[in-house]
Design a protein around this motif. Structure first.
Motif, PDB file in Angstrom:
ATOM      1  N   MET A 137       0.834  -1.197   0.000  1.00  0.00           N
ATOM      2  CA  MET A 137       0.000   0.000   0.000  1.00  0.00           C
ATOM      3  C   MET A 137       0.871   1.250   0.000  1.00  0.00           C
ATOM      4  SD  MET A 137      -1.208   0.343   3.971  1.00  0.00           S
ATOM      5  CE  MET A 137      -2.225  -1.115   3.892  1.00  0.00           C
ATOM      6  N   LEU A 138       0.274   2.340  -0.442  1.00  0.00           N
ATOM      7  CA  LEU A 138       0.924   3.650  -0.444  1.00  0.00           C
ATOM      8  C   LEU A 138       0.060   4.612   0.352  1.00  0.00           C
ATOM      9  CD1 LEU A 138       3.117   5.633  -1.555  1.00  0.00           C
ATOM     10  CD2 LEU A 138       1.549   6.072  -3.455  1.00  0.00           C
ATOM     11  N   ASN A 139       0.679   5.300   1.327  1.00  0.00           N
ATOM     12  CA  ASN A 139      -0.035   6.263   2.161  1.00  0.00           C
ATOM     13  C   ASN A 139       0.487   7.673   1.898  1.00  0.00           C
ATOM     14  OD1 ASN A 139      -1.792   4.639   4.081  1.00  0.00           O
ATOM     15  ND2 ASN A 139       0.183   3.631   4.363  1.00  0.00           N
ATOM     16  N   ILE A 140      -0.419   8.617   1.770  1.00  0.00           N
ATOM     17  CA  ILE A 140      -0.097  10.035   1.645  1.00  0.00           C
ATOM     18  C   ILE A 140      -0.905  10.782   2.690  1.00  0.00           C
ATOM     19  CG2 ILE A 140      -0.083  12.061   0.151  1.00  0.00           C
ATOM     20  CD1 ILE A 140       0.008  10.229  -2.241  1.00  0.00           C
ATOM     21  N   GLY A 141      -0.236  11.491   3.586  1.00  0.00           N
ATOM     22  CA  GLY A 141      -0.948  12.150   4.674  1.00  0.00           C
ATOM     23  C   GLY A 141      -0.433  13.545   4.953  1.00  0.00           C
TER      24      GLY A 141
ATOM     25  N   VAL B  47      -5.915  15.900  10.975  1.00  0.00           N
ATOM     26  CA  VAL B  47      -5.168  14.880  10.238  1.00  0.00           C
ATOM     27  C   VAL B  47      -5.990  14.418   9.039  1.00  0.00           C
ATOM     28  CG1 VAL B  47      -4.040  12.629  10.377  1.00  0.00           C
ATOM     29  CG2 VAL B  47      -4.096  14.114  12.380  1.00  0.00           C
ATOM     30  N   GLY B  48      -5.322  14.253   7.907  1.00  0.00           N
ATOM     31  CA  GLY B  48      -5.944  13.678   6.720  1.00  0.00           C
ATOM     32  C   GLY B  48      -5.011  12.666   6.092  1.00  0.00           C
TER      33      GLY B  48
ATOM     34  N   GLY C  19      -9.376   9.154   4.847  1.00  0.00           N
ATOM     35  CA  GLY C  19      -9.827   9.357   6.213  1.00  0.00           C
ATOM     36  C   GLY C  19      -9.350  10.674   6.782  1.00  0.00           C
ATOM     37  N   ALA C  20      -9.974  11.094   7.866  1.00  0.00           N
ATOM     38  CA  ALA C  20      -9.611  12.327   8.558  1.00  0.00           C
ATOM     39  C   ALA C  20      -9.833  12.133  10.046  1.00  0.00           C
ATOM     40  CB  ALA C  20     -10.429  13.510   8.040  1.00  0.00           C
TER      41      ALA C  20
END
Length: 354
Positions: free
Chosen positions: A235-239, A256-257, A270-271
């Motif tokens: 998976m790839l997460n961008i926050g 937070v997002g 999500g947030a």
């Protein structure tokens, strides 16, 4: 900054490769890599890619390991999907090395409760219990640069086995965090998780006895069955996150997002909010949903709907060892995540920072 822009551009281009694909749902294995045993980040549905630090960063974004000033020891326990008798246990240690480096080590295991062994001859059970062992071990190094950029890398060994069947593989997590603002209130993070070797089960348990093709022989032959391989749930997460009320004494509110591109399931967004008073009492709430295609039927959506049903919440109490020094503290954490089936997942944790 050119390197940061290049990394950001590369992550955007890689979204095509990591785009959520419901048609591949269920094809990946090693699902334990998707579970979070740490209560603070679980209370935000693991959305803290941009600002997570310390032990928890080894699970979410290894770049945050070097952002924790000092040493942290954390214990985590989770009652996964209450009613299934499945639990998670974890221990992790991170420590700052030199001015800019940080090392971390973590171990996580799953307990499936008592599972009786049954056979075709004894369908009611043999009286013995199945010995299941699901363990993953991670080793992390992180480095923080003077321009407020930190990077990190985790090498993880994944083991799944019974008494006569086993599988083992390696996975790599990589991440970057960037902090800016007069009070370092804005944070951005990227993490690429669970990229590794294919895994396949093997062992004596996959052997089967069959009739001998030689009709004159009065004994059976044992054949070894080769199990199909499977991939890890990459998976790839961008926050991103932003701290409000930084000018107000003793208070902080962090928005937070986070966006997650899954290789073997739908993408997620999500947030969440985290409130801190004197950095000694913290409360947090998060919400995460799967991104579904507009033309999917209701029945299909129901069949592939996520286990976690959106909401999460948690709290932490930090007890400093010295008055006014919250960096040296003892912490108690709790988190709850609502689930579509069963009675949710409960996380509790203890940590020592010095």
């Amino acid at each position: 900054m050119k390197k940061i822009y290049l990394l950001f551009l590369s992550s955007l281009l890689s979204l095509a490769a990591f785009a959520g694909n419901p048609d591949r749902q269920g094809e990946a294995g090693a699902a334990q890599l998707l579970m979070n045993p740490w209560a603070p980040s679980a209370g935000l549905h693991s959305l803290g890619t941009s600002y997570v630090t310390g032990v928890e960063a080894m699970r979410i974004n290894p770049a945050g390991v070097s952002r924790f000033a000092g040493t942290q020891v954390m214990l985590g326990y989770a009652n996964y999907l209450q009613g299934t008798d499945i639990s998670m246990q974890a221990i992790g240690v991170t420590s700052r090395v030199g001015e800019n480096g940080g090392f971390g080590f973590s171990v996580m295991s799953l307990d499936f409760g008592d599972i009786p062994i049954t056979t075709t001859e004894q369908p009611e059970g043999t009286g013995a219990l199945m010995n299941l062992s699901f363990i993953n071990v991670g080793l992390t190094y992180s480095h923080q640069f003077e321009n407020k950029v930190s990077v990190g890398l985790t090498l993880r060994g994944v083991s799944e086995s019974t008494s006569d069947v086993n599988s083992f593989g390696f996975a790599i997590d990589a991440g970057v965090q960037y902090v800016t603002g007069a009070a370092e209130e804005f944070k951005f993070g990227l993490s690429l998780r669970n990229v590794g070797s294919r895994m396949a089960y093997g062992g004596q348990g996959l052997a089967t006895a069959a009739d001998n093709p030689d009709q004159s022989a009065d004994y059976k032959l044992t054949y070894a069955q080769r199990a199909a391989g499977f991939e890890m749930p990459s998976m790839l997460n961008i926050g991103a996150s932003y701290d409000f009320l930084t000018q107000v004494e003793n208070q902080r509110v962090t928005l937070v997002g986070n966006f997650t591109a899954n290789s073997f399931s739908r993408d997620q967004v999500g947030a969440g909010l985290e409130y801190a008073f004197r950095e000694q009492f913290l409360a947090r709430v998060g919400y995460r949903v799967d991104l579904s295609a507009a033309n999917e039927s209701t029945s299909t959506s129901a069949d592939q709907s996520p286990i976690y049903d959106g909401i999460s919440a948690g709290a932490s109490i930090r007890v400093p060892f010295a008055r006014g020094d919250v960096s040296r503290r003892f912490t108690v954490d709790y988190a709850y995540r609502s689930t579509r089936i069963y009675q949710g997942t409960h996380n509790v944790g203890l940590s020592l920072s010095f």
